[in-house]
Motif scaffolding. Structure first.
Motif, PDB file in Angstrom:
ATOM      1  N   ASN A   1      10.229  -2.296   8.962  1.00  0.00           N
ATOM      2  CA  ASN A   1       9.757  -2.857   7.687  1.00  0.00           C
ATOM      3  C   ASN A   1       9.386  -1.787   6.662  1.00  0.00           C
ATOM      4  O   ASN A   1       8.627  -2.034   5.731  1.00  0.00           O
ATOM      5  N   PHE A   2       9.951  -0.618   6.835  1.00  0.00           N
ATOM      6  CA  PHE A   2       9.760   0.440   5.829  1.00  0.00           C
ATOM      7  C   PHE A   2      11.051   0.552   5.023  1.00  0.00           C
ATOM      8  O   PHE A   2      12.118   0.859   5.550  1.00  0.00           O
ATOM      9  N   ILE A   3      10.960   0.249   3.747  1.00  0.00           N
ATOM     10  CA  ILE A   3      12.168   0.275   2.908  1.00  0.00           C
ATOM     11  C   ILE A   3      12.449   1.712   2.454  1.00  0.00           C
ATOM     12  O   ILE A   3      11.553   2.383   1.940  1.00  0.00           O
TER      13      ILE A   3
ATOM     14  N   ASN B   1      11.634   8.315  -0.772  1.00  0.00           N
ATOM     15  CA  ASN B   1      10.963   8.543   0.517  1.00  0.00           C
ATOM     16  C   ASN B   1      11.933   8.862   1.643  1.00  0.00           C
ATOM     17  O   ASN B   1      11.533   8.926   2.804  1.00  0.00           O
TER      18      ASN B   1
ATOM     19  N   GLY C   1      -0.815   4.965  -1.864  1.00  0.00           N
ATOM     20  CA  GLY C   1      -0.039   3.728  -1.943  1.00  0.00           C
ATOM     21  C   GLY C   1       1.462   3.927  -1.883  1.00  0.00           C
ATOM     22  O   GLY C   1       2.227   3.025  -2.218  1.00  0.00           O
ATOM     23  N   LEU C   2       1.909   5.083  -1.413  1.00  0.00           N
ATOM     24  CA  LEU C   2       3.354   5.325  -1.375  1.00  0.00           C
ATOM     25  C   LEU C   2       3.933   5.250   0.033  1.00  0.00           C
ATOM     26  O   LEU C   2       5.127   5.500   0.223  1.00  0.00           O
ATOM     27  N   GLY C   3       3.118   4.951   1.013  1.00  0.00           N
ATOM     28  CA  GLY C   3       3.676   4.719   2.350  1.00  0.00           C
ATOM     29  C   GLY C   3       3.445   5.829   3.362  1.00  0.00           C
ATOM     30  O   GLY C   3       4.089   5.846   4.411  1.00  0.00           O
ATOM     31  N   LYS C   4       2.477   6.708   3.095  1.00  0.00           N
ATOM     32  CA  LYS C   4       2.231   7.786   4.054  1.00  0.00           C
ATOM     33  C   LYS C   4       1.661   7.246   5.364  1.00  0.00           C
ATOM     34  O   LYS C   4       2.157   7.570   6.444  1.00  0.00           O
ATOM     35  N   THR C   5       0.633   6.414   5.240  1.00  0.00           N
ATOM     36  CA  THR C   5       0.033   5.861   6.458  1.00  0.00           C
ATOM     37  C   THR C   5       1.054   4.999   7.200  1.00  0.00           C
ATOM     38  O   THR C   5       1.127   5.023   8.437  1.00  0.00           O
ATOM     39  N   HIS C   6       1.825   4.268   6.442  1.00  0.00           N
ATOM     40  CA  HIS C   6       2.851   3.421   7.059  1.00  0.00           C
ATOM     41  C   HIS C   6       3.795   4.275   7.920  1.00  0.00           C
ATOM     42  O   HIS C   6       4.040   3.960   9.094  1.00  0.00           O
TER      43      HIS C   6
ATOM     44  N   LYS D   1       8.936  -7.815   1.212  1.00  0.00           N
ATOM     45  CA  LYS D   1       7.561  -8.296   1.451  1.00  0.00           C
ATOM     46  C   LYS D   1       7.506  -9.819   1.286  1.00  0.00           C
ATOM     47  O   LYS D   1       6.860 -10.512   2.067  1.00  0.00           O
TER      48      LYS D   1
ATOM     49  N   ILE E   1       2.639   0.996  -4.111  1.00  0.00           N
ATOM     50  CA  ILE E   1       3.257  -0.101  -3.357  1.00  0.00           C
ATOM     51  C   ILE E   1       2.197  -1.092  -2.855  1.00  0.00           C
ATOM     52  O   ILE E   1       2.450  -2.270  -2.686  1.00  0.00           O
ATOM     53  N   ARG E   2       0.985  -0.570  -2.680  1.00  0.00           N
ATOM     54  CA  ARG E   2      -0.102  -1.469  -2.267  1.00  0.00           C
ATOM     55  C   ARG E   2      -0.318  -2.547  -3.328  1.00  0.00           C
ATOM     56  O   ARG E   2      -0.557  -3.713  -3.007  1.00  0.00           O
TER      57      ARG E   2
ATOM     58  N   GLU F   1       2.483  -5.092  -3.170  1.00  0.00           N
ATOM     59  CA  GLU F   1       2.246  -5.994  -2.051  1.00  0.00           C
ATOM     60  C   GLU F   1       1.192  -7.045  -2.410  1.00  0.00           C
ATOM     61  O   GLU F   1       1.347  -8.231  -2.096  1.00  0.00           O
TER      62      GLU F   1
HETATM   63  P1  ADP Z   1      -0.587   5.633   1.542  1.00  0.00           P
HETATM   64  O1  ADP Z   1      -1.022   5.949   2.930  1.00  0.00           O
HETATM   65  O2  ADP Z   1       0.463   6.578   1.029  1.00  0.00           O
HETATM   66  O3  ADP Z   1      -1.708   5.490   0.587  1.00  0.00           O
HETATM   67  P2  ADP Z   1       0.285   3.158   2.736  1.00  0.00           P
HETATM   68  O4  ADP Z   1       1.148   3.684   3.820  1.00  0.00           O
HETATM   69  O5  ADP Z   1      -1.043   2.647   3.124  1.00  0.00           O
HETATM   70  O6  ADP Z   1       0.140   4.227   1.559  1.00  0.00           O
HETATM   71  O7  ADP Z   1       1.109   2.034   1.965  1.00  0.00           O
HETATM   72  C1  ADP Z   1       0.489   1.050   1.145  1.00  0.00           C
HETATM   73  C2  ADP Z   1       1.114  -0.289   1.425  1.00  0.00           C
HETATM   74  O8  ADP Z   1       2.453  -0.282   0.956  1.00  0.00           O
HETATM   75  C3  ADP Z   1       1.176  -0.601   2.911  1.00  0.00           C
HETATM   76  O9  ADP Z   1       0.881  -1.950   3.107  1.00  0.00           O
HETATM   77  C4  ADP Z   1       2.601  -0.301   3.285  1.00  0.00           C
HETATM   78  O10 ADP Z   1       3.063  -1.140   4.323  1.00  0.00           O
HETATM   79  C5  ADP Z   1       3.358  -0.564   2.004  1.00  0.00           C
HETATM   80  N1  ADP Z   1       4.506   0.331   1.860  1.00  0.00           N
HETATM   81  C6  ADP Z   1       4.497   1.602   1.437  1.00  0.00           C
HETATM   82  N2  ADP Z   1       5.740   2.112   1.400  1.00  0.00           N
HETATM   83  C7  ADP Z   1       6.555   1.149   1.836  1.00  0.00           C
HETATM   84  C8  ADP Z   1       7.974   1.053   2.029  1.00  0.00           C
HETATM   85  N3  ADP Z   1       8.779   2.095   1.760  1.00  0.00           N
HETATM   86  N4  ADP Z   1       8.479  -0.101   2.486  1.00  0.00           N
HETATM   87  C9  ADP Z   1       7.665  -1.138   2.729  1.00  0.00           C
HETATM   88  N5  ADP Z   1       6.333  -1.134   2.570  1.00  0.00           N
HETATM   89  C10 ADP Z   1       5.770  -0.009   2.124  1.00  0.00           C
END
Ligand code: ADP
Ligand code: MG
Length: 454
Positions: free
Chosen positions: A122-124, A129, A158-163, A292, A316-317, A320
């Motif tokens: 589920n990571f686009i 990225n 909000g760019l998906g690092k934790t994801h 999403k 991206i947060r 969402e």
């Molecule tokens: P960060 O850690 O960079 O602040 P997160 O990993 O917490 O950001 O991402 C914020 C939200 O956006 C999460 O709910 C995550 O699932 C979603 N998200 C971020 N990048 C993507 C992606 N490439 N595809 C799908 N969802 C994403």
């Protein structure tokens, strides 16, 4: 985790895996017992686990378990106490069934709750990225490989690092259920150190992290400038790295912009693979919105999708959040989603998306940065460090949230607006001459923003 006190002996420092520890125990036992005893009772005995102050062994034959426990557990325990300065229990599993049951249970325990829902599926992936994504997949394919170790993922909130970090954890768990995965946020690592020092539990602290096969550290930027934490982190890092185990770190900025980071840590971080994540382009944002919504069982019109994607460009947060709001609205009312409705959802998300820090957030973060207490910042003490922290927090409250001078004064034990004004002026003037101060203020601001969005 081991509940140990005191210092581990030097001898143990080189032991990085449970196999090494068991080999060390056997070596010590060999000097106390005959080789016949060792061969008879331990030739097919293997270490399974060493956690929670318990050594778990496995032997094929049930009666050997009884002998090991009756005759040798004392000596094994003594050896463990010698190595770790604390008491251990010993559990011996006998036969394949017991081993399989034990492993099943442990495996379930090893799934981290945080990983739930974060997968590569589920990571686009888009141009912004794809490098970080490919690097994370590289880690999964070949954990511990020098070229990818550590993997350092950086980019704004909000760019998906934790994801990506947690998806790496999930995928490694799938592939290697036995792997010990440790996930920690930079600020939790700090709190853990402070707590462990206070309680005299540093040994236990070290055990928590050092035996990780995969060490995931989220938002490492919080440790910069914290001397003791950087020191501990450096040792933890080296221990894991030198055992050939994998480390993945995320940060809201690259090591070179972490101004207060220890040089030796910076060298380590830059020594692996650095991958940045940029804000997604329009196409990727649209794909994310569709995906999403799809997960929520919803389909937006193309118009709605591109309208949201054009309005929300960097976090991206937030995207969402809007998708969730619109889905809920549609489900509850059954009404069509209009442009006005999307605008409202966007306004709501921006307003309630925790993007505006409170004055208390700013004071707390500044206190944290300067290692002083919130009470001291607000109070009357005039030592240099505290006064500096006070001026900086006043300056930040004014610049980040634009509170009136009177309102700011109320937060600082009723100081009058003249005093507040002079704090702000002091900092504005000093920032022009003092690059370190300007850097520090930038770092504190990033910390405030990162924490807001966590
Ligand atoms: P960060 O850690 O960079 O602040 P997160 O990993 O917490 O950001 O991402 C914020 C939200 O956006 C999460 O709910 C995550 O699932 C979603 N998200 C971020 N990048 C993507 C992606 N490439 N595809 C799908 N969802 C994403
Ligand atoms: Mg994050």
């Amino acid at each position: 985790m081991y509940k140990c006190a005191g210092k581990r002996k030097e001898k143990q420092i080189q032991m990085n895996s449970i196999k090494d520890i068991w080999a060390g125990i056997m070596e010590i036992l060999s000097s106390k017992l005959t080789s016949t005893s060792i061969n008879t009772w331990f030739s097919d005995c293997e270490p399974v686990d060493l956690e929670d102050n318990r050594l778990v062994l496995y032997t094929k034959i049930p009666y050997k378990r009884d002998i090991i426990l009756q005759r040798f557990s004392g000596a094994i325990r003594d050896t463990l106490r010698d190595l770790f300065s604390c008491d251990f229990d010993i559990l011996v599993l006998a036969g394949d069934e017991e081993l399989a049951d034990y492993k099943d249970n442990r495996q379930e325990e090893k799934i981290l709750p945080e990983m739930d829902g974060y997968t590569f599926e589920n990571f686009i992936v888009g141009s912004s990225n794809k490098f970080a994504h490919a690097a994370a997949l590289g880690v999964v394919k070949n954990p511990g490989r020098k070229a990818y170790n550590p993997l350092f993922i950086y980019g704004s909130s909000g760019l998906g690092k934790t994801h990506l970090l947690l998806a790496t954890g999930s995928a490694i768990h799938e592939k290697m259920p036995e792997a010990k995965i440790v996930y920690v946020k930079g600020d939790e690592f700090l709190n853990d150190i402070v707590h462990s020092i206070r309680e005299g539990e540093m040994e236990e602290f070290r055990q928590r992290y050092r035996y990780a096969d995969l060490f995931l550290v989220d938002d490492i930027q919080f440790i910069a400038g914290k001397e003791r934490s950087q020191e501990e982190f450096f040792h933890t890092f080296n221990n894991i790295y030198e055992s050939g185990h994998q480390i993945v770190l995320t940060s809201d900025r690259p090591p070179i912009e972490m101004h207060l980071l220890d040089d030796r840590l910076r060298t380590r971080f830059e020594g692996g693979l650095m991958a940045d994540i940029q804000p997604p382009d329009l196409e990727t944002r649209m794909a994310i919105i569709r995906d999403k919504a799809g997960h929520l069982g919803m389909r937006f019109s193309d118009q709605t999708v591109s309208y949201i994607a054009e309005k929300l460009t960097s976090d991206i947060r937030q995207i969402e959040g809007v998708v969730k709001k619109l889905t809920a609205y549609r489900e509850i009312t059954g009404d069509e989603i209009t442009k006005e409705r999307v605008d409202k959802a966007i306004a709501d998300v921006i307003r309630t998306g925790n993007n505006v820090p409170t004055p208390e957030d700013i004071i707390r973060e500044t206190a944290n940065f300067y290692n002083v207490s919130v009470e001291d910042i607000k109070g009357q003490k005039r030592s240099k460090n505290i006064a500096q922290a006070r001026h900086v927090s006043i300056y930040l409250i004014r610049t980040l949230i634009n509170l009136t001078l009177n309102d700011i004064g109320m937060l600082f034990e009723d100081r009058n607006h003249g005093t507040i004004h002079s704090s702000i002026q002091k900092i504005e003037k000093k920032m022009k001459e003092d690059k370190d101060l300007a850097d520090n203020i930038r770092d504190i601001t990033s910390n405030i923003n990162s924490r807001q969005r966590q």
